[in-house]
Design a protein around this motif. Structure first.
Motif, short mmCIF file in Angstrom:
data_model
loop_
_atom_site.label_atom_id
_atom_site.label_comp_id
_atom_site.label_asym_id
_atom_site.label_seq_id
_atom_site.Cartn_x
_atom_site.Cartn_y
_atom_site.Cartn_z
N GLY A 1 0.82 -1.21 0.00
CA GLY A 1 0.00 0.00 0.00
C GLY A 1 0.85 1.25 0.00
N PRO A 2 0.27 2.36 -0.41
CA PRO A 2 1.03 3.62 -0.40
C PRO A 2 1.33 4.07 1.02
CG PRO A 2 -1.27 4.01 -0.98
CD PRO A 2 -1.09 2.53 -0.87
N GLU A 3 2.49 4.68 1.21
CA GLU A 3 2.87 5.17 2.53
C GLU A 3 2.45 6.62 2.68
OE1 GLU A 3 6.74 4.33 3.99
OE2 GLU A 3 6.86 2.48 2.82
N CYS A 4 2.12 6.97 3.90
CA CYS A 4 1.72 8.35 4.21
C CYS A 4 2.80 8.97 5.09
CB CYS A 4 0.38 8.37 4.94
SG CYS A 4 -0.97 7.66 3.97
N THR A 5 3.21 10.18 4.77
CA THR A 5 4.20 10.88 5.57
C THR A 5 3.51 11.72 6.63
OG1 THR A 5 4.22 12.87 4.21
CG2 THR A 5 5.68 11.07 3.53
N ALA A 6 4.28 12.35 7.47
CA ALA A 6 3.73 13.19 8.53
C ALA A 6 3.47 14.62 8.05
CB ALA A 6 4.68 13.21 9.72
N ILE A 7 3.64 14.87 6.75
CA ILE A 7 3.41 16.21 6.23
C ILE A 7 1.95 16.58 6.41
CG2 ILE A 7 2.91 15.53 3.85
CD1 ILE A 7 4.47 17.98 2.94
N GLU B 1 -7.22 13.79 5.09
CA GLU B 1 -7.44 15.20 4.75
C GLU B 1 -6.62 16.14 5.60
OE1 GLU B 1 -11.43 17.81 5.25
OE2 GLU B 1 -11.66 15.95 4.13
N GLY B 2 -6.08 17.20 4.96
CA GLY B 2 -5.40 18.26 5.67
C GLY B 2 -6.38 19.40 5.92
N GLY B 3 -5.85 20.55 6.28
CA GLY B 3 -6.70 21.70 6.55
C GLY B 3 -7.31 22.28 5.28
N PRO B 4 -8.51 22.87 5.39
CA PRO B 4 -9.11 23.50 4.22
C PRO B 4 -8.37 24.78 3.84
CG PRO B 4 -10.52 23.77 6.15
CD PRO B 4 -9.37 22.91 6.57
N GLN B 5 -8.32 25.05 2.54
CA GLN B 5 -7.63 26.24 2.04
C GLN B 5 -8.41 26.86 0.89
OE1 GLN B 5 -3.58 25.23 0.99
NE2 GLN B 5 -3.07 24.55 3.08
N ARG C 1 -11.27 44.79 -1.19
CA ARG C 1 -12.40 44.06 -1.74
C ARG C 1 -12.92 43.06 -0.72
NH1 ARG C 1 -11.06 47.14 -5.08
NH2 ARG C 1 -10.92 46.98 -7.33
N ARG C 2 -14.22 42.87 -0.74
CA ARG C 2 -14.85 41.82 0.06
C ARG C 2 -15.37 40.77 -0.91
NH1 ARG C 2 -19.97 42.19 4.21
NH2 ARG C 2 -19.76 40.03 4.92
N VAL C 3 -14.96 39.54 -0.69
CA VAL C 3 -15.35 38.44 -1.57
C VAL C 3 -15.79 37.24 -0.73
CG1 VAL C 3 -13.84 39.13 -3.49
CG2 VAL C 3 -13.00 37.55 -1.76
N GLY C 4 -16.66 36.45 -1.32
CA GLY C 4 -17.06 35.20 -0.70
C GLY C 4 -16.24 34.07 -1.31
N VAL C 5 -15.83 33.14 -0.49
CA VAL C 5 -15.05 32.00 -0.96
C VAL C 5 -15.39 30.79 -0.09
CG1 VAL C 5 -13.03 32.54 0.47
CG2 VAL C 5 -12.73 31.25 -1.62
N THR C 6 -15.31 29.61 -0.69
CA THR C 6 -15.53 28.38 0.06
C THR C 6 -14.22 27.59 0.09
OG1 THR C 6 -17.84 28.30 -0.65
CG2 THR C 6 -16.89 26.25 0.22
N PRO C 7 -13.56 27.53 1.25
CA PRO C 7 -12.33 26.75 1.37
C PRO C 7 -12.60 25.28 1.07
CG PRO C 7 -12.57 28.25 3.22
CD PRO C 7 -13.88 28.25 2.48
N GLU C 8 -11.60 24.63 0.49
CA GLU C 8 -11.73 23.21 0.14
C GLU C 8 -10.67 22.39 0.87
OE1 GLU C 8 -11.56 22.81 -4.08
OE2 GLU C 8 -13.35 24.01 -4.39
N ALA C 9 -10.99 21.14 1.10
CA ALA C 9 -10.06 20.23 1.76
C ALA C 9 -8.79 20.10 0.94
CB ALA C 9 -10.72 18.86 1.93
N THR C 10 -7.68 19.88 1.62
CA THR C 10 -6.41 19.60 0.96
C THR C 10 -5.98 18.19 1.33
OG1 THR C 10 -5.19 20.56 2.83
CG2 THR C 10 -5.67 22.02 0.96
N PHE C 11 -5.21 17.58 0.46
CA PHE C 11 -4.71 16.22 0.67
C PHE C 11 -3.21 16.21 0.36
CE2 PHE C 11 -9.19 16.00 -0.26
CZ PHE C 11 -9.67 15.11 0.70
#
Length: 164
Positions: A24-30, A147-151, A129-139
């Motif tokens: 299986g693929p290995e996951c790092t601590a990043i 999943e990492g933090g949303p950005q 400027r004021r804008v609306g944005v929806t952060p997305e999950a990072t991997f």
């Protein structure tokens, strides 16, 4: 008979452990922190000395620290051979832009309102400027590692602020 049964059990356990640990693929601590990237493109960046953000959701607002730095692009260099696995190089070249990242604790994966203010060296407002944005999950290690933090990303070009 007891020895044979124990041997079969031991071999079964060894095979089961080998199946779990291999292939299986290995996951790092990043990791990847929650936050917003601000990317100011040239020539707008030449007038910008600082940035500030106000990020609001669920009735609360946060003003994370952000520092803009010179951005660069990757410039390919020669390869050592023509084979598919030949080693190739690249160098970073300034592109006239500025980029920064602001960590935002608790940033949700739901719509947020962001007020971006860019100022010149004298403190005068160049862009607000004021804008609306929806952060997305990072991997950061791929989707198989969690999943990492949303950005989210704000890009400034030609005086306009876009998301994505």
């Amino acid at each position: 008979m007891g020895f044979l049964l124990r041997s079969v059990v031991v071999v079964g356990v060894v095979l089961a452990l080998a199946a779990c640990g291999g292939g299986g693929p290995e996951c790092t601590a990043i990791g990847s922190p929650s936050g917003l990237t601000v990317d100011v493109r040239a020539p707008d960046a030449s007038r910008i000395a600082s940035a500030s953000l106000r990020v609001c959701w669920d009735g609360a607002c946060h003003e994370p620290r952000i520092e803009l730095r010179a951005s660069s692009k990757s410039v390919p260099m020669d390869c050592e051979g023509d084979e598919p696995d030949a080693v190739c190089g690249a160098s970073a070249s300034p592109d006239g832009g500025k980029i920064g990242f602001a960590q935002v604790q608790g940033l949700p994966k739901t719509p947020v309102q962001v007020t971006l203010t860019l100022s010149d060296a004298q403190g005068g407002t160049i862009v607000e400027r004021r804008v609306g944005v929806t952060p997305e999950a990072t991997f950061p290690n791929g989707e198989h590692c969690g999943e990492g933090g949303p950005q989210a990303r704000l890009t400034v070009a030609g005086g306009a602020v876009t998301t994505g």
